[in-house]
Design a protein around this motif. Structure first.
Motif, PDB file in Angstrom:
ATOM      1  N   ARG A 130      20.622  14.988   6.214  1.00  0.00           N
ATOM      2  CA  ARG A 130      19.316  14.952   5.576  1.00  0.00           C
ATOM      3  C   ARG A 130      18.955  13.561   5.100  1.00  0.00           C
ATOM      4  O   ARG A 130      19.823  12.730   4.804  1.00  0.00           O
ATOM      5  CB  ARG A 130      19.298  15.882   4.364  1.00  0.00           C
ATOM      6  N   ALA A 131      17.648  13.349   4.994  1.00  0.00           N
ATOM      7  CA  ALA A 131      17.133  12.133   4.380  1.00  0.00           C
ATOM      8  C   ALA A 131      15.859  12.477   3.617  1.00  0.00           C
ATOM      9  O   ALA A 131      15.061  13.302   4.075  1.00  0.00           O
ATOM     10  CB  ALA A 131      16.841  11.062   5.422  1.00  0.00           C
ATOM     11  N   ASP A 132      15.689  11.872   2.452  1.00  0.00           N
ATOM     12  CA  ASP A 132      14.445  11.972   1.696  1.00  0.00           C
ATOM     13  C   ASP A 132      13.702  10.652   1.830  1.00  0.00           C
ATOM     14  O   ASP A 132      14.266   9.591   1.547  1.00  0.00           O
ATOM     15  CB  ASP A 132      14.720  12.248   0.219  1.00  0.00           C
ATOM     16  N   LEU A 133      12.444  10.700   2.269  1.00  0.00           N
ATOM     17  CA  LEU A 133      11.641   9.503   2.436  1.00  0.00           C
ATOM     18  C   LEU A 133      10.497   9.509   1.437  1.00  0.00           C
ATOM     19  O   LEU A 133       9.800  10.523   1.293  1.00  0.00           O
ATOM     20  CB  LEU A 133      11.073   9.410   3.855  1.00  0.00           C
ATOM     21  N   VAL A 134      10.312   8.390   0.766  1.00  0.00           N
ATOM     22  CA  VAL A 134       9.232   8.238  -0.202  1.00  0.00           C
ATOM     23  C   VAL A 134       8.141   7.385   0.427  1.00  0.00           C
ATOM     24  O   VAL A 134       8.362   6.221   0.760  1.00  0.00           O
ATOM     25  CB  VAL A 134       9.735   7.608  -1.515  1.00  0.00           C
ATOM     26  N   VAL A 135       6.962   7.982   0.605  1.00  0.00           N
ATOM     27  CA  VAL A 135       5.834   7.355   1.299  1.00  0.00           C
ATOM     28  C   VAL A 135       4.706   7.098   0.312  1.00  0.00           C
ATOM     29  O   VAL A 135       4.452   7.909  -0.587  1.00  0.00           O
ATOM     30  CB  VAL A 135       5.330   8.281   2.434  1.00  0.00           C
ATOM     31  N   GLN A 136       4.001   5.981   0.484  1.00  0.00           N
ATOM     32  CA  GLN A 136       2.856   5.654  -0.364  1.00  0.00           C
ATOM     33  C   GLN A 136       1.633   6.452   0.087  1.00  0.00           C
ATOM     34  O   GLN A 136       1.208   6.342   1.242  1.00  0.00           O
ATOM     35  CB  GLN A 136       2.573   4.157  -0.314  1.00  0.00           C
ATOM     36  N   THR A 137       1.083   7.271  -0.830  1.00  0.00           N
ATOM     37  CA  THR A 137      -0.051   8.135  -0.482  1.00  0.00           C
ATOM     38  C   THR A 137      -1.119   8.105  -1.574  1.00  0.00           C
ATOM     39  O   THR A 137      -1.389   9.121  -2.232  1.00  0.00           O
ATOM     40  CB  THR A 137       0.425   9.584  -0.251  1.00  0.00           C
ATOM     41  N   PRO A 138      -1.753   6.964  -1.795  1.00  0.00           N
ATOM     42  CA  PRO A 138      -2.821   6.916  -2.804  1.00  0.00           C
ATOM     43  C   PRO A 138      -3.975   7.845  -2.415  1.00  0.00           C
ATOM     44  O   PRO A 138      -4.405   7.865  -1.255  1.00  0.00           O
ATOM     45  CB  PRO A 138      -3.255   5.440  -2.760  1.00  0.00           C
ATOM     46  N   GLY A 139      -4.436   8.635  -3.392  1.00  0.00           N
ATOM     47  CA  GLY A 139      -5.505   9.573  -3.106  1.00  0.00           C
ATOM     48  C   GLY A 139      -5.100  10.697  -2.181  1.00  0.00           C
ATOM     49  O   GLY A 139      -5.954  11.390  -1.615  1.00  0.00           O
ATOM     50  N   GLY A 140      -3.799  10.897  -2.003  1.00  0.00           N
ATOM     51  CA  GLY A 140      -3.324  11.966  -1.134  1.00  0.00           C
ATOM     52  C   GLY A 140      -3.399  11.655   0.346  1.00  0.00           C
ATOM     53  O   GLY A 140      -3.325  12.564   1.176  1.00  0.00           O
ATOM     54  N   ARG A 141      -3.522  10.357   0.691  1.00  0.00           N
ATOM     55  CA  ARG A 141      -3.587   9.944   2.094  1.00  0.00           C
ATOM     56  C   ARG A 141      -2.546   8.853   2.354  1.00  0.00           C
ATOM     57  O   ARG A 141      -2.334   7.981   1.501  1.00  0.00           O
ATOM     58  CB  ARG A 141      -4.980   9.424   2.458  1.00  0.00           C
ATOM     59  N   VAL A 142      -1.954   8.887   3.534  1.00  0.00           N
ATOM     60  CA  VAL A 142      -0.962   7.870   3.890  1.00  0.00           C
ATOM     61  C   VAL A 142      -1.636   6.510   3.998  1.00  0.00           C
ATOM     62  O   VAL A 142      -2.715   6.375   4.583  1.00  0.00           O
ATOM     63  CB  VAL A 142      -0.295   8.207   5.242  1.00  0.00           C
ATOM     64  N   THR A 143      -1.008   5.500   3.412  1.00  0.00           N
ATOM     65  CA  THR A 143      -1.462   4.129   3.629  1.00  0.00           C
ATOM     66  C   THR A 143      -0.342   3.348   4.286  1.00  0.00           C
ATOM     67  O   THR A 143       0.840   3.552   3.986  1.00  0.00           O
ATOM     68  CB  THR A 143      -1.879   3.443   2.321  1.00  0.00           C
ATOM     69  N   TYR A 144      -0.714   2.476   5.186  1.00  0.00           N
ATOM     70  CA  TYR A 144       0.269   1.633   5.864  1.00  0.00           C
ATOM     71  C   TYR A 144       0.179   0.190   5.359  1.00  0.00           C
ATOM     72  O   TYR A 144       0.961  -0.670   5.783  1.00  0.00           O
ATOM     73  CB  TYR A 144       0.048   1.673   7.380  1.00  0.00           C
ATOM     74  N   LYS A 145      -0.744  -0.056   4.441  1.00  0.00           N
ATOM     75  CA  LYS A 145      -0.937  -1.402   3.912  1.00  0.00           C
ATOM     76  C   LYS A 145      -0.113  -1.598   2.640  1.00  0.00           C
ATOM     77  O   LYS A 145      -0.058  -0.711   1.786  1.00  0.00           O
ATOM     78  CB  LYS A 145      -2.409  -1.650   3.606  1.00  0.00           C
ATOM     79  N   GLY A 146       0.519  -2.751   2.533  1.00  0.00           N
ATOM     80  CA  GLY A 146       1.312  -3.016   1.351  1.00  0.00           C
ATOM     81  C   GLY A 146       1.988  -4.370   1.424  1.00  0.00           C
ATOM     82  O   GLY A 146       1.719  -5.166   2.335  1.00  0.00           O
ATOM     83  N   ASP A 147       2.862  -4.629   0.470  1.00  0.00           N
ATOM     84  CA  ASP A 147       3.488  -5.945   0.350  1.00  0.00           C
ATOM     85  C   ASP A 147       4.945  -5.963   0.797  1.00  0.00           C
ATOM     86  O   ASP A 147       5.627  -6.974   0.640  1.00  0.00           O
ATOM     87  CB  ASP A 147       3.415  -6.421  -1.106  1.00  0.00           C
ATOM     88  N   ALA A 148       5.440  -4.863   1.343  1.00  0.00           N
ATOM     89  CA  ALA A 148       6.849  -4.818   1.750  1.00  0.00           C
ATOM     90  C   ALA A 148       7.028  -5.529   3.089  1.00  0.00           C
ATOM     91  O   ALA A 148       6.229  -5.369   4.016  1.00  0.00           O
ATOM     92  CB  ALA A 148       7.327  -3.378   1.851  1.00  0.00           C
ATOM     93  N   ARG A 149       8.098  -6.295   3.171  1.00  0.00           N
ATOM     94  CA  ARG A 149       8.399  -7.044   4.391  1.00  0.00           C
ATOM     95  C   ARG A 149       9.810  -6.687   4.864  1.00  0.00           C
ATOM     96  O   ARG A 149      10.739  -6.631   4.057  1.00  0.00           O
ATOM     97  CB  ARG A 149       8.315  -8.548   4.116  1.00  0.00           C
ATOM     98  N   LYS A 342       0.948   3.419  12.032  1.00  0.00           N
ATOM     99  CA  LYS A 342       0.327   4.192  13.114  1.00  0.00           C
ATOM    100  C   LYS A 342      -0.367   3.229  14.050  1.00  0.00           C
ATOM    101  O   LYS A 342      -1.205   2.424  13.637  1.00  0.00           O
ATOM    102  CB  LYS A 342      -0.670   5.200  12.530  1.00  0.00           C
ATOM    103  N   LEU A 343      -0.067   3.315  15.351  1.00  0.00           N
ATOM    104  CA  LEU A 343      -0.628   2.403  16.332  1.00  0.00           C
ATOM    105  C   LEU A 343      -1.718   3.056  17.164  1.00  0.00           C
ATOM    106  O   LEU A 343      -2.696   2.415  17.529  1.00  0.00           O
ATOM    107  CB  LEU A 343       0.478   1.890  17.265  1.00  0.00           C
ATOM    108  N   MET A 344      -1.523   4.338  17.501  1.00  0.00           N
ATOM    109  CA  MET A 344      -2.476   5.035  18.371  1.00  0.00           C
ATOM    110  C   MET A 344      -2.335   6.534  18.177  1.00  0.00           C
ATOM    111  O   MET A 344      -1.220   7.034  18.008  1.00  0.00           O
ATOM    112  CB  MET A 344      -2.202   4.680  19.845  1.00  0.00           C
ATOM    113  N   ASP A 345      -3.428   7.229  18.211  1.00  0.00           N
ATOM    114  CA  ASP A 345      -3.394   8.692  18.160  1.00  0.00           C
ATOM    115  C   ASP A 345      -4.338   9.204  19.231  1.00  0.00           C
ATOM    116  O   ASP A 345      -5.522   8.803  19.269  1.00  0.00           O
ATOM    117  CB  ASP A 345      -3.833   9.184  16.780  1.00  0.00           C
ATOM    118  N   GLY A 346      -3.833  10.042  20.126  1.00  0.00           N
ATOM    119  CA  GLY A 346      -4.677  10.540  21.216  1.00  0.00           C
ATOM    120  C   GLY A 346      -3.899  11.445  22.127  1.00  0.00           C
ATOM    121  O   GLY A 346      -3.082  12.241  21.676  1.00  0.00           O
ATOM    122  N   GLU A 347      -4.150  11.307  23.430  1.00  0.00           N
ATOM    123  CA  GLU A 347      -3.453  12.116  24.422  1.00  0.00           C
ATOM    124  C   GLU A 347      -2.741  11.219  25.414  1.00  0.00           C
ATOM    125  O   GLU A 347      -3.248  10.145  25.778  1.00  0.00           O
ATOM    126  CB  GLU A 347      -4.443  13.022  25.178  1.00  0.00           C
TER     127      GLU A 347
END
Length: 350
Positions: A130-149, A342-347
């Motif tokens: 198992r793994a627990d992942l903590v994701v940034q979700t301001p306003g209940g939505r995933v964000t990919y923007k941040g200061d982590a490098r 996220k890079l692309m979402d489609g078919e």
């Protein structure tokens, strides 16, 4: 399948690949393998007729589904598609792709996000852990923007904290599968370790290398791959993995003294190409092995004897920070910082 299949293309850590809901791809293992090879454009080293990036690090697949386990929200199956052969392996986990599983699960509605940050509990099918992942979700939505490098990825992104449980001996039964800190294979001293990724630690100096060579330089050395592969096959038997000829484990890691404050410097075969960085769980295994006083890292590894301990594993494009919590001589928690996008979402069509 002539119709398009819904797919999200994501970068996870220093890897990238296709993310599918389990329900959207063939359930039969052989049919699934054919489908995924076609998605990537394999067998073809260039993968010119598919989505793959002509390298194992960009020819990866995550299959995600709602978990029936009480301790997990989603199940994650990792599949490695080999560009040139088209083989599809489920013999290993991938901690880099794991970084994107949590945001993917939220994006696809498998997990409800909280305002601020969300914890996604993930069962890793490959390693039964198992793994627990903590994701940034301001306003209940995933964000990919941040200061982590993280080294090996340009720019900065939102941090994703990974806490692994039950990785010690996940595939080999023990952190040190043979019970030895040193084994000898083909006349070479090795340390065999499994902290989520079965790995073989070797001194670069035993192969007349400094350990600081560029990955492409190492790949071009005549006879080196054959020598490493001979050791890998025998190590697989010793580690209880059986015949690993067609498997991507164990990983082979050449080590040398650190140069930038890390615990060790690494060059990792995955298993036949040399990684441009280092796999997340490979780094976790490397770090754990280095803390055994009589391992092949004796005299090289630099760390403070504290618990939990935080160390940097150096690799060709920087370093990866690993936090290990010990109970006696085994690891009970492994923590790492990753990012994803996220890079692309489609078919995708095959």
């Amino acid at each position: 399948m002539s119709d398009g299949v819904r797919c999200m293309w994501m970068r996870g850590g220093t890897s990238k690949g296709a993310f599918f809901l389990e329900s959207s791809i063939p359930s039969d293992k052989d049919e699934r393998a054919k489908f995924l090879a076609a998605v990537m454009g394999s067998p073809d080293a260039r993968q010119i007729d598919g989505m793959g990036g002509a390298h194992p690090l960009t020819s990866k697949v995550a299959v995600v589904s709602t978990s029936e386990r009480d301790d997990s929200d989603v199940d994650y199956l990792f599949l490695q598609v080999q560009p040139d052969t088209g083989s599809v392996s489920d013999s290993q986990n991938c901690g880099n792709m794991l970084a994107a599983v949590a945001p993917f699960a939220i994006e696809r509605g498998l997990v409800n996000a909280e305002d601020g940050e969300s914890t996604v509990r993930i069962y890793m099918v490959n390693s039964d852990s198992r793994a627990d992942l903590v994701v940034q979700t301001p306003g209940g939505r995933v964000t990919y923007k941040g200061d982590a490098r993280i080294d090996g990825v340009p720019g900065t992104h939102a941090p994703i904290m990974q806490n692994y449980f039950g990785t010690a001996g996940a595939q080999c039964g023990a952190l040190l599968p043979t019970g030895n800190q040193i084994d000898v294979i083909d006349g070479v001293e090795v340390t065999l370790v499994d902290n989520g990724m079965p790995s073989v630690m070797l001194r670069a100096s035993d192969f007349d290398l400094t350990g600081y060579e560029d990955p492409k330089e190492i790949e071009a050395i005549a006879g080196l791959k054959d020598r490493i592969e001979s050791i890998r096959l025998k190590a697989g038997e010793l580690m209880g993995l059986g015949d690993v000829t067609d498997q991507t484990i164990p990983k082979m890691c050449l080590i040398s003294p650190p140069r930038d404050g890390g615990i060790i410097n690494t060059r990792t075969f995955i298993p036949h190409r040399v990684h441009e960085a280092v796999g997340v769980l490979a780094a976790a295994s490397d770090a754990a092995a280095c803390m055994f006083p009589e391992s092949v890292a004796k005299g090289m590894a630099q760390f403070d004897e504290v618990n939990p301990c935080r160390v940097d594993v150096e690799h060709p494009t920087g370093s990866l920070t690993v936090e290990l919590e010990w109970d006696g001589e085994t690891v009970v928690r492994t923590g790492l910082l990753r990012t994803a996008r996220k890079l692309m979402d489609g078919e995708v069509f095959v």
